[in-house]
Design a protein around this motif. Structure first.
Motif, PDB file in Angstrom:
ATOM      1  N   PRO A   1      45.049  39.798  37.333  1.00  0.00           N
ATOM      2  CA  PRO A   1      45.675  39.050  38.413  1.00  0.00           C
ATOM      3  C   PRO A   1      44.709  38.013  38.960  1.00  0.00           C
ATOM      4  CG  PRO A   1      45.043  41.247  39.202  1.00  0.00           C
ATOM      5  CD  PRO A   1      44.604  41.130  37.769  1.00  0.00           C
ATOM      6  N   GLU A   2      45.225  37.225  39.893  1.00  0.00           N
ATOM      7  CA  GLU A   2      44.394  36.257  40.611  1.00  0.00           C
ATOM      8  C   GLU A   2      44.241  36.780  42.036  1.00  0.00           C
ATOM      9  OE1 GLU A   2      44.805  31.850  39.990  1.00  0.00           O
ATOM     10  OE2 GLU A   2      45.929  32.057  41.863  1.00  0.00           O
ATOM     11  N   TYR A   3      43.011  36.848  42.498  1.00  0.00           N
ATOM     12  CA  TYR A   3      42.733  37.219  43.894  1.00  0.00           C
ATOM     13  C   TYR A   3      42.065  36.023  44.558  1.00  0.00           C
ATOM     14  CZ  TYR A   3      43.569  42.338  43.579  1.00  0.00           C
ATOM     15  OH  TYR A   3      44.110  43.598  43.454  1.00  0.00           O
ATOM     16  N   ASN A   4      42.725  35.473  45.552  1.00  0.00           N
ATOM     17  CA  ASN A   4      42.148  34.350  46.301  1.00  0.00           C
ATOM     18  C   ASN A   4      41.629  33.260  45.371  1.00  0.00           C
ATOM     19  OD1 ASN A   4      42.729  35.654  48.781  1.00  0.00           O
ATOM     20  ND2 ASN A   4      40.960  36.985  48.467  1.00  0.00           N
ATOM     21  N   ARG A   5      42.508  32.930  44.411  1.00  0.00           N
ATOM     22  CA  ARG A   5      42.278  31.836  43.454  1.00  0.00           C
ATOM     23  C   ARG A   5      41.080  32.051  42.532  1.00  0.00           C
ATOM     24  NH1 ARG A   5      47.002  30.865  43.799  1.00  0.00           N
ATOM     25  NH2 ARG A   5      47.915  29.259  45.085  1.00  0.00           N
ATOM     26  N   SER A   6      40.733  33.334  42.319  1.00  0.00           N
ATOM     27  CA  SER A   6      39.672  33.641  41.359  1.00  0.00           C
ATOM     28  C   SER A   6      39.984  34.999  40.728  1.00  0.00           C
ATOM     29  CB  SER A   6      38.306  33.650  42.042  1.00  0.00           C
ATOM     30  OG  SER A   6      37.279  33.786  41.077  1.00  0.00           O
TER      31      SER A   6
ATOM     32  N   ALA B   1      49.144  37.937  35.036  1.00  0.00           N
ATOM     33  CA  ALA B   1      50.440  37.924  35.705  1.00  0.00           C
ATOM     34  C   ALA B   1      50.238  37.940  37.205  1.00  0.00           C
ATOM     35  CB  ALA B   1      51.262  39.146  35.289  1.00  0.00           C
ATOM     36  N   SER B   2      51.074  37.176  37.872  1.00  0.00           N
ATOM     37  CA  SER B   2      51.031  37.147  39.331  1.00  0.00           C
ATOM     38  C   SER B   2      52.440  36.875  39.844  1.00  0.00           C
ATOM     39  CB  SER B   2      50.052  36.063  39.770  1.00  0.00           C
ATOM     40  OG  SER B   2      50.576  35.301  40.808  1.00  0.00           O
ATOM     41  N   ILE B   3      52.643  37.171  41.114  1.00  0.00           N
ATOM     42  CA  ILE B   3      53.980  36.952  41.661  1.00  0.00           C
ATOM     43  C   ILE B   3      54.219  35.473  41.944  1.00  0.00           C
ATOM     44  CG2 ILE B   3      54.464  39.257  42.562  1.00  0.00           C
ATOM     45  CD1 ILE B   3      53.095  38.620  45.075  1.00  0.00           C
TER      46      ILE B   3
ATOM     47  N   GLY C   1      42.274  43.564  35.239  1.00  0.00           N
ATOM     48  CA  GLY C   1      41.593  43.218  36.485  1.00  0.00           C
ATOM     49  C   GLY C   1      42.208  43.788  37.744  1.00  0.00           C
ATOM     50  N   SER C   2      43.014  44.825  37.617  1.00  0.00           N
ATOM     51  CA  SER C   2      43.637  45.450  38.799  1.00  0.00           C
ATOM     52  C   SER C   2      43.525  46.957  38.683  1.00  0.00           C
ATOM     53  CB  SER C   2      45.114  45.068  38.863  1.00  0.00           C
ATOM     54  OG  SER C   2      45.771  45.807  39.895  1.00  0.00           O
ATOM     55  N   LEU C   3      43.216  47.585  39.822  1.00  0.00           N
ATOM     56  CA  LEU C   3      43.177  49.055  39.863  1.00  0.00           C
ATOM     57  C   LEU C   3      44.464  49.617  40.465  1.00  0.00           C
ATOM     58  CD1 LEU C   3      39.530  49.619  41.208  1.00  0.00           C
ATOM     59  CD2 LEU C   3      40.307  49.415  38.832  1.00  0.00           C
ATOM     60  N   ARG C   4      45.386  48.753  40.835  1.00  0.00           N
ATOM     61  CA  ARG C   4      46.618  49.184  41.517  1.00  0.00           C
ATOM     62  C   ARG C   4      47.442  50.086  40.589  1.00  0.00           C
ATOM     63  NH1 ARG C   4      51.749  47.119  43.068  1.00  0.00           N
ATOM     64  NH2 ARG C   4      51.815  45.598  41.370  1.00  0.00           N
ATOM     65  N   ARG C   5      47.963  51.183  41.163  1.00  0.00           N
ATOM     66  CA  ARG C   5      48.726  52.136  40.333  1.00  0.00           C
ATOM     67  C   ARG C   5      49.871  51.476  39.586  1.00  0.00           C
ATOM     68  NH1 ARG C   5      47.360  55.685  44.221  1.00  0.00           N
ATOM     69  NH2 ARG C   5      49.045  55.000  45.593  1.00  0.00           N
ATOM     70  N   GLU C   6      50.626  50.632  40.281  1.00  0.00           N
ATOM     71  CA  GLU C   6      51.796  50.005  39.662  1.00  0.00           C
ATOM     72  C   GLU C   6      51.491  48.579  39.186  1.00  0.00           C
ATOM     73  OE1 GLU C   6      54.811  51.404  38.954  1.00  0.00           O
ATOM     74  OE2 GLU C   6      53.825  53.249  39.557  1.00  0.00           O
ATOM     75  N   SER C   7      50.255  48.335  38.838  1.00  0.00           N
ATOM     76  CA  SER C   7      49.820  46.990  38.475  1.00  0.00           C
ATOM     77  C   SER C   7      50.699  46.340  37.402  1.00  0.00           C
ATOM     78  CB  SER C   7      48.380  47.058  37.951  1.00  0.00           C
ATOM     79  OG  SER C   7      48.048  45.888  37.237  1.00  0.00           O
ATOM     80  N   PHE C   8      51.188  45.127  37.721  1.00  0.00           N
ATOM     81  CA  PHE C   8      51.924  44.343  36.719  1.00  0.00           C
ATOM     82  C   PHE C   8      51.026  44.050  35.518  1.00  0.00           C
ATOM     83  CE2 PHE C   8      54.146  42.735  40.663  1.00  0.00           C
ATOM     84  CZ  PHE C   8      55.368  43.323  40.387  1.00  0.00           C
ATOM     85  N   ASN C   9      49.769  43.782  35.817  1.00  0.00           N
ATOM     86  CA  ASN C   9      48.871  43.395  34.728  1.00  0.00           C
ATOM     87  C   ASN C   9      48.577  44.557  33.781  1.00  0.00           C
ATOM     88  OD1 ASN C   9      47.860  40.431  35.057  1.00  0.00           O
ATOM     89  ND2 ASN C   9      48.118  41.267  37.114  1.00  0.00           N
ATOM     90  N   ARG C  10      48.489  45.754  34.344  1.00  0.00           N
ATOM     91  CA  ARG C  10      48.309  46.908  33.456  1.00  0.00           C
ATOM     92  C   ARG C  10      49.558  47.115  32.594  1.00  0.00           C
ATOM     93  NH1 ARG C  10      44.452  50.165  32.925  1.00  0.00           N
ATOM     94  NH2 ARG C  10      43.480  49.507  34.860  1.00  0.00           N
TER      95      ARG C  10
END
Ligand SMILES: Cc1cc2nc3c(=O)[nH]c(=O)nc-3n(C[C@H](O)[C@H](O)[C@H](O)COP(=O)(O)O)c2cc1C
Length: 188
Positions: free
Chosen positions: A77-82, A113-115, A11-20
């Protein structure tokens, strides 16, 4: 020995995504008969019901990949509790047109995973709600709310020692869940 393919939705497109990274590391805990394929969702246009009669090519590809899998793994990840919009968009695409969802009956696992310490609990609950509607049998326990902190991964990218036993246990349950629920025969 049967072979199982798992379609992985991150659920993350971030290059360094923890979830990836977590999705990649989790795959290393599975037995050899399981293959994990992380699906591209970043090139999907925003879902538009007007396109149901002729779905965009990335949506067709996503549906075919899900249909070909024996099970699903959501790592988000969770974005704004969703759940992040990018994941909801992918789910909406693959669930349509009405009556032609790629998801029905596919066994699934949910991890995140989330911080934050309780991070992803609310997102996972929202995701479970969606999956229930889509007729996706989802592993209930153990729940896996992973805090992304120092040491979660070792230098090789594998799960670090603090979480390894727990996540190995999670993977063992997921593998058994997929084998038990099997899902419809993959179409390709
Ligand atoms: C738009 C946005 C909303 C967020 N909301 C939450 C939240 O509700 N709960 C939480 O634990 N973390 C939240 N975060 C922090 C994420 O846990 C953190 O950015 C995490 O690294 C995202 O996962 P990723 O590394 O896989 O991209 C949010 C981050 C963003 C960008």
């Amino acid at each position: 020995m049967s072979q199982y393919t798992i379609a992985v939705l991150v659920g993350s497109l971030r290059r360094e995504s923890f979830n990836r990274k977590l999705a990649t590391a989790l795959a290393r805990l599975a037995p050899a008969e399981f293959t994990f394929k992380q699906l591209e969702i970043g090139d999907l246009p925003l879902y538009n019901q007007d396109d149901d009669a002729e779905q965009p090519a990335p949506a067709k590809r996503l549906k075919a990949e899900i249909e070909a899998a024996h099970g699903l793994l959501f790592v988000t990840p969770e974005y704004n509790r969703s759940i992040p919009g990018v994941l909801k968009n992918a789910i909406d695409h693959a669930s349509r047109p009405y009556g032609d969802s790629a998801f029905a009956g596919k066994p699934a696992g949910v991890v995140g995973a989330s911080i934050g310490a309780i991070g992803t609990a609310m997102a996972q609950q929202h995701l479970r709600n969606i999956l229930a509607y889509l007729d996706v049998p989802t592993l209930g326990q153990p729940e896996a709310f992973i805090q992304a902190k120092e040491g979660l991964f070792d230098e090789s990218g594998a799960i670090g020692p603090a979480s390894r036993e727990f996540l190995q246990g999670w993977m063992d349950r997921f593998v058994a869940w997929v084998k038990t629920h099997g899902g419809p025969k993959p179409t390709t």
